[in-house]
Scaffold this motif. Structure first.
Motif, PDB file in Angstrom:
ATOM      1  N   ARG A  14     -15.528  10.773  -1.193  1.00 36.72           N
ATOM      2  CA  ARG A  14     -16.548  10.880  -2.234  1.00 36.72           C
ATOM      3  C   ARG A  14     -15.930  11.447  -3.518  1.00 36.72           C
ATOM      4  O   ARG A  14     -15.080  12.341  -3.452  1.00 36.72           O
ATOM      5  N   PRO A  15     -16.389  10.949  -4.675  1.00 34.16           N
ATOM      6  CA  PRO A  15     -15.821  11.434  -5.953  1.00 34.16           C
ATOM      7  C   PRO A  15     -16.452  12.743  -6.433  1.00 34.16           C
ATOM      8  O   PRO A  15     -17.667  12.913  -6.358  1.00 34.16           O
ATOM      9  N   CYS A  17     -15.856  15.988  -9.619  1.00 31.62           N
ATOM     10  CA  CYS A  17     -15.114  16.493 -10.775  1.00 31.62           C
ATOM     11  C   CYS A  17     -14.282  17.696 -10.342  1.00 31.62           C
ATOM     12  O   CYS A  17     -14.722  18.452  -9.473  1.00 31.62           O
ATOM     13  N   VAL A  29     -17.745  21.964  -7.452  1.00 29.72           N
ATOM     14  CA  VAL A  29     -19.129  22.405  -7.262  1.00 29.72           C
ATOM     15  C   VAL A  29     -19.934  21.133  -7.004  1.00 29.72           C
ATOM     16  O   VAL A  29     -19.780  20.140  -7.702  1.00 29.72           O
ATOM     17  N   TYR A  30     -20.729  21.159  -5.939  1.00 32.64           N
ATOM     18  CA  TYR A  30     -21.428  19.924  -5.600  1.00 32.64           C
ATOM     19  C   TYR A  30     -22.826  20.189  -5.085  1.00 32.64           C
ATOM     20  O   TYR A  30     -23.139  21.276  -4.610  1.00 32.64           O
ATOM     21  N   ARG A  31     -23.614  19.150  -5.230  1.00 34.71           N
ATOM     22  CA  ARG A  31     -24.990  19.195  -4.734  1.00 34.71           C
ATOM     23  C   ARG A  31     -25.036  18.387  -3.435  1.00 34.71           C
ATOM     24  O   ARG A  31     -24.446  17.300  -3.366  1.00 34.71           O
ATOM     25  N   ARG A  33     -26.362  15.784  -1.341  1.00 31.11           N
ATOM     26  CA  ARG A  33     -27.175  14.634  -1.721  1.00 31.11           C
ATOM     27  C   ARG A  33     -27.488  13.767  -0.512  1.00 31.11           C
ATOM     28  O   ARG A  33     -28.594  13.327  -0.321  1.00 31.11           O
ATOM     29  N   GLY A  34     -26.479  13.498   0.288  1.00 30.27           N
ATOM     30  CA  GLY A  34     -26.661  12.635   1.459  1.00 30.27           C
ATOM     31  C   GLY A  34     -25.734  13.081   2.568  1.00 30.27           C
ATOM     32  O   GLY A  34     -25.313  14.245   2.617  1.00 30.27           O
ATOM     33  N   GLY A  36     -22.540  12.523   3.324  1.00 33.18           N
ATOM     34  CA  GLY A  36     -21.183  12.996   3.038  1.00 33.18           C
ATOM     35  C   GLY A  36     -21.166  14.433   2.536  1.00 33.18           C
ATOM     36  O   GLY A  36     -20.411  15.276   3.034  1.00 33.18           O
ATOM     37  N   THR A  37     -21.994  14.705   1.549  1.00 33.35           N
ATOM     38  CA  THR A  37     -21.998  16.057   0.973  1.00 33.35           C
ATOM     39  C   THR A  37     -22.561  17.070   1.977  1.00 33.35           C
ATOM     40  O   THR A  37     -22.167  18.233   1.972  1.00 33.35           O
ATOM     41  N   GLU A 173     -20.984   6.652 -10.970  1.00 37.50           N
ATOM     42  CA  GLU A 173     -21.132   5.392 -10.241  1.00 37.50           C
ATOM     43  C   GLU A 173     -20.719   5.596  -8.787  1.00 37.50           C
ATOM     44  O   GLU A 173     -19.943   6.508  -8.488  1.00 37.50           O
ATOM     45  N   HIS A 174     -21.231   4.773  -7.905  1.00 38.80           N
ATOM     46  CA  HIS A 174     -20.747   4.810  -6.526  1.00 38.80           C
ATOM     47  C   HIS A 174     -19.291   4.357  -6.520  1.00 38.80           C
ATOM     48  O   HIS A 174     -18.933   3.446  -7.256  1.00 38.80           O
TER      49      HIS A 174
HETATM   50  C1  LIG Z   1     -16.718  10.613 -11.362  1.00 39.37           C
HETATM   51  C2  LIG Z   1     -17.754  11.297 -10.518  1.00 39.37           C
HETATM   52  C3  LIG Z   1     -17.758  12.658 -10.447  1.00 39.37           C
HETATM   53  C4  LIG Z   1     -18.711  13.324  -9.678  1.00 39.37           C
HETATM   54  N1  LIG Z   1     -18.670  14.667  -9.640  1.00 39.37           N
HETATM   55  C5  LIG Z   1     -19.555  15.332  -8.891  1.00 39.37           C
HETATM   56  C6  LIG Z   1     -19.502  16.741  -8.808  1.00 39.37           C
HETATM   57  O1  LIG Z   1     -18.633  17.395  -9.375  1.00 39.37           O
HETATM   58  N2  LIG Z   1     -20.434  17.365  -8.035  1.00 39.37           N
HETATM   59  C7  LIG Z   1     -21.411  16.669  -7.359  1.00 39.37           C
HETATM   60  O2  LIG Z   1     -22.228  17.275  -6.684  1.00 39.37           O
HETATM   61  N3  LIG Z   1     -21.477  15.336  -7.417  1.00 39.37           N
HETATM   62  C8  LIG Z   1     -20.568  14.641  -8.142  1.00 39.37           C
HETATM   63  N4  LIG Z   1     -20.617  13.280  -8.177  1.00 39.37           N
HETATM   64  C9  LIG Z   1     -21.622  12.589  -7.347  1.00 39.37           C
HETATM   65  C10 LIG Z   1     -21.135  12.599  -5.898  1.00 39.37           C
HETATM   66  O3  LIG Z   1     -19.973  11.813  -5.783  1.00 39.37           O
HETATM   67  C11 LIG Z   1     -22.219  12.032  -4.978  1.00 39.37           C
HETATM   68  O4  LIG Z   1     -23.322  12.904  -4.977  1.00 39.37           O
HETATM   69  C12 LIG Z   1     -21.704  11.901  -3.545  1.00 39.37           C
HETATM   70  O5  LIG Z   1     -20.739  10.878  -3.499  1.00 39.37           O
HETATM   71  C13 LIG Z   1     -22.857  11.606  -2.618  1.00 39.37           C
HETATM   72  O6  LIG Z   1     -22.311  11.397  -1.344  1.00 39.37           O
HETATM   73  P1  LIG Z   1     -23.213  11.560  -0.052  1.00 39.37           P
HETATM   74  O7  LIG Z   1     -22.482  10.962   1.093  1.00 39.37           O
HETATM   75  O8  LIG Z   1     -23.675  12.957   0.095  1.00 39.37           O
HETATM   76  O9  LIG Z   1     -24.478  10.714  -0.417  1.00 39.37           O
HETATM   77  P2  LIG Z   1     -24.817   9.243   0.065  1.00 39.37           P
HETATM   78  O10 LIG Z   1     -25.361   9.326   1.467  1.00 39.37           O
HETATM   79  O11 LIG Z   1     -23.658   8.338  -0.200  1.00 39.37           O
HETATM   80  O12 LIG Z   1     -25.966   8.889  -0.943  1.00 39.37           O
HETATM   81  C14 LIG Z   1     -27.156   9.693  -1.062  1.00 39.37           C
HETATM   82  C15 LIG Z   1     -27.943   9.224  -2.259  1.00 39.37           C
HETATM   83  O13 LIG Z   1     -27.220   9.522  -3.476  1.00 39.37           O
HETATM   84  C16 LIG Z   1     -26.971   8.336  -4.197  1.00 39.37           C
HETATM   85  N5  LIG Z   1     -25.594   8.419  -4.714  1.00 39.37           N
HETATM   86  C17 LIG Z   1     -24.479   8.595  -3.982  1.00 39.37           C
HETATM   87  N6  LIG Z   1     -23.379   8.605  -4.765  1.00 39.37           N
HETATM   88  C18 LIG Z   1     -23.820   8.427  -6.030  1.00 39.37           C
HETATM   89  C19 LIG Z   1     -23.191   8.334  -7.302  1.00 39.37           C
HETATM   90  N7  LIG Z   1     -21.866   8.422  -7.447  1.00 39.37           N
HETATM   91  N8  LIG Z   1     -23.959   8.114  -8.366  1.00 39.37           N
HETATM   92  C20 LIG Z   1     -25.281   8.003  -8.251  1.00 39.37           C
HETATM   93  N9  LIG Z   1     -25.946   8.097  -7.097  1.00 39.37           N
HETATM   94  C21 LIG Z   1     -25.242   8.297  -5.999  1.00 39.37           C
HETATM   95  C22 LIG Z   1     -27.119   7.197  -3.194  1.00 39.37           C
HETATM   96  O14 LIG Z   1     -27.527   5.990  -3.811  1.00 39.37           O
HETATM   97  C23 LIG Z   1     -28.203   7.731  -2.280  1.00 39.37           C
HETATM   98  O15 LIG Z   1     -29.479   7.517  -2.819  1.00 39.37           O
HETATM   99  C24 LIG Z   1     -19.690  12.584  -8.947  1.00 39.37           C
HETATM  100  C25 LIG Z   1     -19.684  11.199  -9.022  1.00 39.37           C
HETATM  101  C26 LIG Z   1     -18.734  10.560  -9.799  1.00 39.37           C
HETATM  102  C27 LIG Z   1     -18.708   9.075  -9.865  1.00 39.37           C
END
Ligand SMILES: Cc1cc2nc3c(=O)[nH]c(=O)nc-3n(C[C@H](O)[C@H](O)[C@H](O)COP(=O)(O)OP(=O)(O)OC[C@H]3O[C@@H](n4cnc5c(N)ncnc54)[C@H](O)[C@@H]3O)c2cc1C
Ligand code: FES
Length: 210
Positions: A14-15, A17, A29-31, A33-34, A36-37, A173-174
């Motif tokens: 997962r990406p 910053c 620092v991350y939230r 969300r799903g 992976g996090t 972006e994803h």
């Molecule tokens: C360049 C970049 C830098 C980032 N930096 C940070 C950071 O520093 N801290 C942080 O908390 N998060 C950051 N993110 C977002 C983070 O990558 C996603 O929250 C994470 O990949 C979600 O993974 P997951 O397996 O928990 O969620 P998933 O199970 O993959 O998805 C859960 C939900 O979140 C949505 N989602 C997942 N990834 C993204 C995404 N990239 N953009 C929009 N919606 C998404 C999905 O559509 C779904 O609804 C960044 C994203 C990018 C592209």
């Protein structure tokens, strides 16, 4: 790109910053969300995770006072800038609710001035941070740096359009490979499709076709 679990599910890194780098320590620092996090949040001290990076570009250095616009965890992309250019930023920081305005006190100490909003009014002004930005930008032309969800970035794009304001956005972006090979992260720009992981994630905002 960080490995979030110890198995092949989820397969993809997962990406994130790079929030802070000090010596050989890197902080994120991350939230949550799903899946992976959530798995990442279960990591314990001493666990080993694979990482690839640093990847992509970063915000260009501001030459004078600037505006930073952060939506929720989008603050992570802006923190290095706030720390490097202390007391230079007018920070506009919005989130859905109080708990999502993470690192707010630290952000306050780094910014020249801070404006906060929450959707539910639990702290700061109730409403959208972009509305506060719109009012502030009247008769001002400071460069704008924005990190947050795509709808917020699109709103920032609309606000600065046609005003001659330099503006950069870090796109969320994803991503799949993270190294420019799979084209899974492309966005449409005025000069064709570009990879967020390779040519971005930071783009001049007027280049993005929303
Ligand atoms: C360049 C970049 C830098 C980032 N930096 C940070 C950071 O520093 N801290 C942080 O908390 N998060 C950051 N993110 C977002 C983070 O990558 C996603 O929250 C994470 O990949 C979600 O993974 P997951 O397996 O928990 O969620 P998933 O199970 O993959 O998805 C859960 C939900 O979140 C949505 N989602 C997942 N990834 C993204 C995404 N990239 N953009 C929009 N919606 C998404 C999905 O559509 C779904 O609804 C960044 C994203 C990018 C592209
Ligand atoms: S994530 Fe594979 S090209 Fe960007």
């Amino acid at each position: 790109m960080l490995q979030v679990g110890k198995t092949y599910d989820p397969l993809l890194k997962r990406p994130f910053c790079i929030f802070k780098r000090e010596g050989n320590v890197i902080q994120f620092v991350y939230r949550i969300r799903g899946k992976g996090t959530r798995l990442l949040s279960n990591c314990k001290k001493g666990d080993i995770i694979q990482a690839i990076g640093p990847l992509g570009n970063s915000y260009p250095a501001p030459k004078k006072d600037f505006i930073a616009v952060a939506g929720g965890i989008g603050i992570a992309s802006l923190f290095p800038l706030l720390e490097r250019f202390k007391n230079k930023a007018f920070l506009f920081y919005g989130a859905r609710t109080k708990n999502e305005l993470v690192m707010i006190n630290k952000a306050k100490s780094l910014a020249k001035k801070i404006f906060t909003t929450t959707d539910d009014g639990s702290i700061g002004q109730k409403g959208l941070i972009t509305d506060v930005l719109n009012d502030f930008l009247e008769n001002r032309t400071m460069p704008v740096y924005a990190g947050g969800p795509m709808p917020m970035l699109q709103k920032v794009s609309d606000i600065v359009a046609g005003r001659g304001i330099e503006c950069y956005a870090s796109l969320e972006e994803h991503m799949a490979c993270g190294v420019g090979a799979c084209l899974g992260c492309v966005v449409k720009t005025v000069s064709g499709y570009k990879r967020v992981c390779k040519e971005g994630p930071v783009f001049p905002i007027e280049e993005i076709v929303w």
